[in-house]
Scaffold this active site. Structure first.
Site, PDB file in Angstrom:
ATOM      1  N   LYS A  22       0.833  -1.212   0.000  1.00  0.00           N
ATOM      2  CA  LYS A  22       0.000   0.000   0.000  1.00  0.00           C
ATOM      3  C   LYS A  22       0.861   1.252   0.000  1.00  0.00           C
ATOM      4  O   LYS A  22       0.679   2.152  -0.818  1.00  0.00           O
ATOM      5  CB  LYS A  22      -0.910   0.008   1.244  1.00  0.00           C
ATOM      6  CG  LYS A  22      -1.571   1.354   1.497  1.00  0.00           C
ATOM      7  CD  LYS A  22      -2.414   1.375   2.756  1.00  0.00           C
ATOM      8  CE  LYS A  22      -1.740   1.818   4.005  1.00  0.00           C
ATOM      9  NZ  LYS A  22      -1.661   3.251   4.285  1.00  0.00           N
ATOM     10  N   ASN A  23       1.804   1.316   0.944  1.00  0.00           N
ATOM     11  CA  ASN A  23       2.528   2.574   1.125  1.00  0.00           C
ATOM     12  C   ASN A  23       3.531   2.849   0.003  1.00  0.00           C
ATOM     13  O   ASN A  23       3.995   3.972  -0.135  1.00  0.00           O
ATOM     14  CB  ASN A  23       3.198   2.613   2.508  1.00  0.00           C
ATOM     15  CG  ASN A  23       2.157   2.778   3.601  1.00  0.00           C
ATOM     16  OD1 ASN A  23       1.017   3.169   3.332  1.00  0.00           O
ATOM     17  ND2 ASN A  23       2.525   2.465   4.833  1.00  0.00           N
ATOM     18  N   CYS A 117      -5.016   8.168   9.044  1.00  0.00           N
ATOM     19  CA  CYS A 117      -5.329   7.648  10.380  1.00  0.00           C
ATOM     20  C   CYS A 117      -4.987   8.662  11.453  1.00  0.00           C
ATOM     21  O   CYS A 117      -4.041   9.431  11.315  1.00  0.00           O
ATOM     22  CB  CYS A 117      -4.558   6.355  10.621  1.00  0.00           C
ATOM     23  SG  CYS A 117      -5.066   5.035   9.519  1.00  0.00           S
ATOM     24  N   ARG A 122      -0.062  15.080  13.324  1.00  0.00           N
ATOM     25  CA  ARG A 122       0.865  14.585  12.296  1.00  0.00           C
ATOM     26  C   ARG A 122       1.307  15.779  11.445  1.00  0.00           C
ATOM     27  O   ARG A 122       0.754  16.059  10.383  1.00  0.00           O
ATOM     28  CB  ARG A 122       0.189  13.511  11.436  1.00  0.00           C
ATOM     29  CG  ARG A 122      -0.117  12.243  12.220  1.00  0.00           C
ATOM     30  CD  ARG A 122      -0.861  11.217  11.389  1.00  0.00           C
ATOM     31  NE  ARG A 122      -0.004  10.396  10.569  1.00  0.00           N
ATOM     32  CZ  ARG A 122      -0.462   9.483   9.699  1.00  0.00           C
ATOM     33  NH1 ARG A 122      -1.748   9.300   9.545  1.00  0.00           N
ATOM     34  NH2 ARG A 122       0.385   8.764   8.984  1.00  0.00           N
ATOM     35  N   ASP A 306       3.586   0.176  12.242  1.00  0.00           N
ATOM     36  CA  ASP A 306       2.387  -0.366  11.583  1.00  0.00           C
ATOM     37  C   ASP A 306       2.119  -1.824  11.952  1.00  0.00           C
ATOM     38  O   ASP A 306       1.107  -2.398  11.528  1.00  0.00           O
ATOM     39  CB  ASP A 306       2.521  -0.244  10.056  1.00  0.00           C
ATOM     40  CG  ASP A 306       2.530   1.207   9.605  1.00  0.00           C
ATOM     41  OD1 ASP A 306       2.159   2.081  10.403  1.00  0.00           O
ATOM     42  OD2 ASP A 306       2.923   1.465   8.450  1.00  0.00           O
ATOM     43  N   ARG A 398      -8.953   0.052   3.497  1.00  0.00           N
ATOM     44  CA  ARG A 398      -7.975   1.000   2.970  1.00  0.00           C
ATOM     45  C   ARG A 398      -6.670   0.305   2.595  1.00  0.00           C
ATOM     46  O   ARG A 398      -5.961   0.781   1.715  1.00  0.00           O
ATOM     47  CB  ARG A 398      -7.643   2.071   4.024  1.00  0.00           C
ATOM     48  CG  ARG A 398      -8.744   3.056   4.259  1.00  0.00           C
ATOM     49  CD  ARG A 398      -8.285   4.133   5.204  1.00  0.00           C
ATOM     50  NE  ARG A 398      -6.982   4.633   4.756  1.00  0.00           N
ATOM     51  CZ  ARG A 398      -6.208   5.424   5.466  1.00  0.00           C
ATOM     52  NH1 ARG A 398      -6.584   5.830   6.643  1.00  0.00           N
ATOM     53  NH2 ARG A 398      -5.060   5.845   4.993  1.00  0.00           N
TER      54      ARG A 398
HETATM   55  N1  EPU Z   1       6.723  14.164  11.376  1.00  0.00           N
HETATM   56  C1  EPU Z   1       7.011  15.476  11.684  1.00  0.00           C
HETATM   57  N2  EPU Z   1       7.025  16.391  10.668  1.00  0.00           N
HETATM   58  C2  EPU Z   1       6.778  16.056   9.375  1.00  0.00           C
HETATM   59  C3  EPU Z   1       6.487  14.716   9.068  1.00  0.00           C
HETATM   60  C4  EPU Z   1       6.465  13.778  10.103  1.00  0.00           C
HETATM   61  O1  EPU Z   1       7.226  15.815  12.836  1.00  0.00           O
HETATM   62  O2  EPU Z   1       6.812  16.937   8.516  1.00  0.00           O
HETATM   63  C5  EPU Z   1       6.703  13.151  12.458  1.00  0.00           C
HETATM   64  C6  EPU Z   1       5.316  12.519  12.595  1.00  0.00           C
HETATM   65  O3  EPU Z   1       4.491  13.307  13.417  1.00  0.00           O
HETATM   66  C7  EPU Z   1       5.639  11.182  13.172  1.00  0.00           C
HETATM   67  C8  EPU Z   1       7.010  10.854  12.585  1.00  0.00           C
HETATM   68  O4  EPU Z   1       7.538  12.087  12.104  1.00  0.00           O
HETATM   69  O5  EPU Z   1       5.767  11.281  14.567  1.00  0.00           O
HETATM   70  C9  EPU Z   1       6.983   9.859  11.449  1.00  0.00           C
HETATM   71  O6  EPU Z   1       6.086  10.308  10.429  1.00  0.00           O
HETATM   72  P1  EPU Z   1       6.254   9.836   8.923  1.00  0.00           P
HETATM   73  O7  EPU Z   1       6.325  11.030   8.062  1.00  0.00           O
HETATM   74  O8  EPU Z   1       7.385   8.861   8.857  1.00  0.00           O
HETATM   75  O9  EPU Z   1       4.914   9.067   8.695  1.00  0.00           O
HETATM   76  P2  EPU Z   1       3.874   9.241   7.504  1.00  0.00           P
HETATM   77  O10 EPU Z   1       4.601   9.474   6.233  1.00  0.00           O
HETATM   78  O11 EPU Z   1       2.828  10.192   7.938  1.00  0.00           O
HETATM   79  C10 EPU Z   1       3.993   6.739   6.873  1.00  0.00           C
HETATM   80  C11 EPU Z   1       3.005   5.655   6.590  1.00  0.00           C
HETATM   81  C12 EPU Z   1       2.343   5.225   7.882  1.00  0.00           C
HETATM   82  C13 EPU Z   1       3.419   4.772   8.846  1.00  0.00           C
HETATM   83  C14 EPU Z   1       4.483   5.858   9.026  1.00  0.00           C
HETATM   84  C15 EPU Z   1       5.663   5.410   9.852  1.00  0.00           C
HETATM   85  C16 EPU Z   1       2.251   6.113   4.350  1.00  0.00           C
HETATM   86  C17 EPU Z   1       1.181   6.593   3.468  1.00  0.00           C
HETATM   87  N3  EPU Z   1       1.998   6.143   5.647  1.00  0.00           N
HETATM   88  O12 EPU Z   1       3.255   7.808   7.448  1.00  0.00           O
HETATM   89  O13 EPU Z   1       1.538   4.121   7.533  1.00  0.00           O
HETATM   90  O14 EPU Z   1       2.840   4.500  10.100  1.00  0.00           O
HETATM   91  O15 EPU Z   1       4.992   6.258   7.736  1.00  0.00           O
HETATM   92  O16 EPU Z   1       6.277   4.311   9.285  1.00  0.00           O
HETATM   93  O17 EPU Z   1       3.299   5.681   3.904  1.00  0.00           O
HETATM   94  C18 EPU Z   1      -0.235   2.601   7.791  1.00  0.00           C
HETATM   95  O18 EPU Z   1       0.084   2.088   6.720  1.00  0.00           O
HETATM   96  O19 EPU Z   1      -1.065   2.059   8.592  1.00  0.00           O
HETATM   97  C19 EPU Z   1       0.355   3.872   8.176  1.00  0.00           C
HETATM   98  C20 EPU Z   1      -0.182   4.662   9.061  1.00  0.00           C
END
Ligand code: EPU
Length: 428
Positions: A22-23, A117, A122, A306, A398
């Site tokens: 998915k991701n 989610c 975030r 995850d 999803r």
């Molecule tokens: N963060 C910041 N600033 C930013 C971006 C992130 O402080 O600009 C913080 C977030 O608040 C969090 C941490 O950095 O505490 C990690 O966030 P990250 O950006 O790595 O997560 P994401 O891109 O929002 C993706 C996956 C999530 C998965 C996380 C961590 C996708 C679409 N989503 O989210 O997947 O939990 O990385 O591995 O790739 C899922 O598939 O169930 C899911 C939630």
């Protein structure tokens, strides 16, 4: 509305084939915008997050055609309107990847603030920091993130303050078409980051170091269409691995990359499960009772956040005390309340959950609060006595293709049923 009805005391046995990640898919679809040509993506999972990403593309003027159930042809030559509206963006986090791709190709983008989610706050500050370093002006007005490049999109040296999957992907997308060299430091290393870099390189980009914490991107002027197969889903694979271990089952999980599963395999072995690795499959079985273990989630190659809820469900029935520390998100314990309804004994204090294993879980009416919480409840339901009804299963749709079919094939009795909308009460 629909819900799952899951029979308890279930043992999973047989084989299951994992789909594309998915991701990764939700990043590769926007990436196709960077090429003025036709891309063909294979091994694309049939899940609602993918449908939303494809819809966003078509609403911008892209053409999308399924060649078969898991192969999508994407032609972005006719994309005219670099905008993703609220109605689409609000459904998923990954909608913000259109920002990076649109900036890369059109030097302008307007994307509604993303949904996804609810794990607490975030922020997207690191995405904005990255785009600004490349020469973008970024503003947020009326819920829209607007980016434009007044001069030239120019390579830059960017140090991320936190390890972030989303910002690493987004800035990589934009930098692929910037002028000169971009260096991303403290970059995320997840398998889907590597997959995106591989796809972009197959389209003519010049990206090195993906999978390490320093990624170097030499911007290119032109990118072309490509045919590419999405990497297997590490988290879907991990979910079936935990489900097998939780149900004293014996399951061969196929079409996976065992190297991606190492942090999970290690923990499952500590709980007493038996893991056998093959080239592109893993067999998980259990004969001994569930031992407790401690887990701390971390960015890849650490234990993935995850898979934390799924392990929480498994450990709820261990024969001792386990401690989970959430090291990635602010709040990912909303499933605990639902497990407690099923008889689990879990205390949460901030980022730490202390799980005192219980002998018995019992089926109950529960609600999925997000995607991984939803599958954790399915696992708990298998371990429980009696039936469990899980509501809000649209979260599960999803990210899990045909979860009912795959689990039924392993011997589970899980059904999807319609729930009539409850009548609105007019009583005062
Ligand atoms: N963060 C910041 N600033 C930013 C971006 C992130 O402080 O600009 C913080 C977030 O608040 C969090 C941490 O950095 O505490 C990690 O966030 P990250 O950006 O790595 O997560 P994401 O891109 O929002 C993706 C996956 C999530 C998965 C996380 C961590 C996708 C679409 N989503 O989210 O997947 O939990 O990385 O591995 O790739 C899922 O598939 O169930 C899911 C939630």
């Amino acid at each position: 509305m629909e819900k799952f009805v899951v029979e308890g005391n279930t043992r999973l046995e047989g084989e299951v084939t994992v789909g594309g990640a998915k991701n990764a898919a939700v990043a590769l679809i926007p990436a196709a915008i960077l090429a003025k040509g036709v891309c063909v993506l294979e091994n694309v999972p049939n899940i609602s997050d993918v449908s939303y990403q494809l819809r966003a593309l078509t609403e911008m003027g892209g053409r999308v055609r399924y060649l078969n159930k898991h192969t999508v042809e994407i032609d972005t030559s006719h994309v005219v309107d670099p905008t993703v509206p609220y109605e689409i963006a609000s459904h998923l986090r990954a909608s913000y990847y259109f920002l990076g791709a649109l900036i890369g190709r059109f030097k302008t983008a307007s994307v509604s603030m993303p949904g996804g989610c609810n794990f607490g706050v975030r922020p997207i500050d690191q995405h904005i920091k990255g785009f600004e370093s490349l020469g973008c002006d970024v503003t947020i007005d009326h819920g829209m993130i607007n980016a434009s490049v007044p001069g030239e999109l120019t390579g830059s040296h960017i140090y991320f303050d936190v390890v972030t999957v989303g910002a690493t992907i987004n800035v990589m997308l934009a930098a692929a078409r910037a002028k000169g060299l971009t260096i991303l430091e403290n970059a995320a290393k997840e398998p889907h980051i590597v997959d995106l870099a591989n796809f972009l390189n197959s389209m003519g980009a010049d990206i090195r170091g993906a999978g390490t914490d320093v990624i170097k991107i030499h911007g290119v002027d032109i990118m072309h269409g490509s045919t590419y197969s999405v990497v297997p889903d590490q988290i879907e694979a991990g979910t079936y691995m935990v489900a097998a271990a939780a149900t004293f089952g014996d399951v061969l999980i196929k079409n996976i990359i065992p190297k991606h599963m190492e942090s999970l395999s290690d923990k499952l072995v500590k709980t007493g499960a038996i893991i056998e690795e093959f080239d592109d499959a893993i067999r998980v079985s259990r004969t001994e009772e569930i031992q407790p273990t401690n887990i701390k989630t971390m960015p890849h190659p650490g234990f993935p956040t995850d898979l934390q809820p799924q392990m929480g469900a498994l450990l709820a029935k261990s024969n001792g005390t386990s401690v989970i520390t959430e090291g990635v998100t602010d709040n990912r314990y909303r499933y605990v309340e639902e497990l407690t309804r099923m008889g689990a004994n879990i205390q949460v204090d901030g980022k730490v959950a202390v799980i005192q294993g219980v002998e018995r879980l019992t089926g109950a009416q529960v609600r999925a609060s997000d995607l991984r919480a939803g599958v954790a409840l399915i696992i708990a339901a298998f371990m429980a006595d009696g039936d469990t009804e899980i509501e809000d299963i649209h979260f599960i749709d999803r990210g899990y293709e045909d979860v009912v079919g795959k689990l039924r094939n392993l011997g589970a009795n899980i059904r999807r049923i319609d729930v009539p909308d409850s009548p609105v009460s007019t009583a005062l």
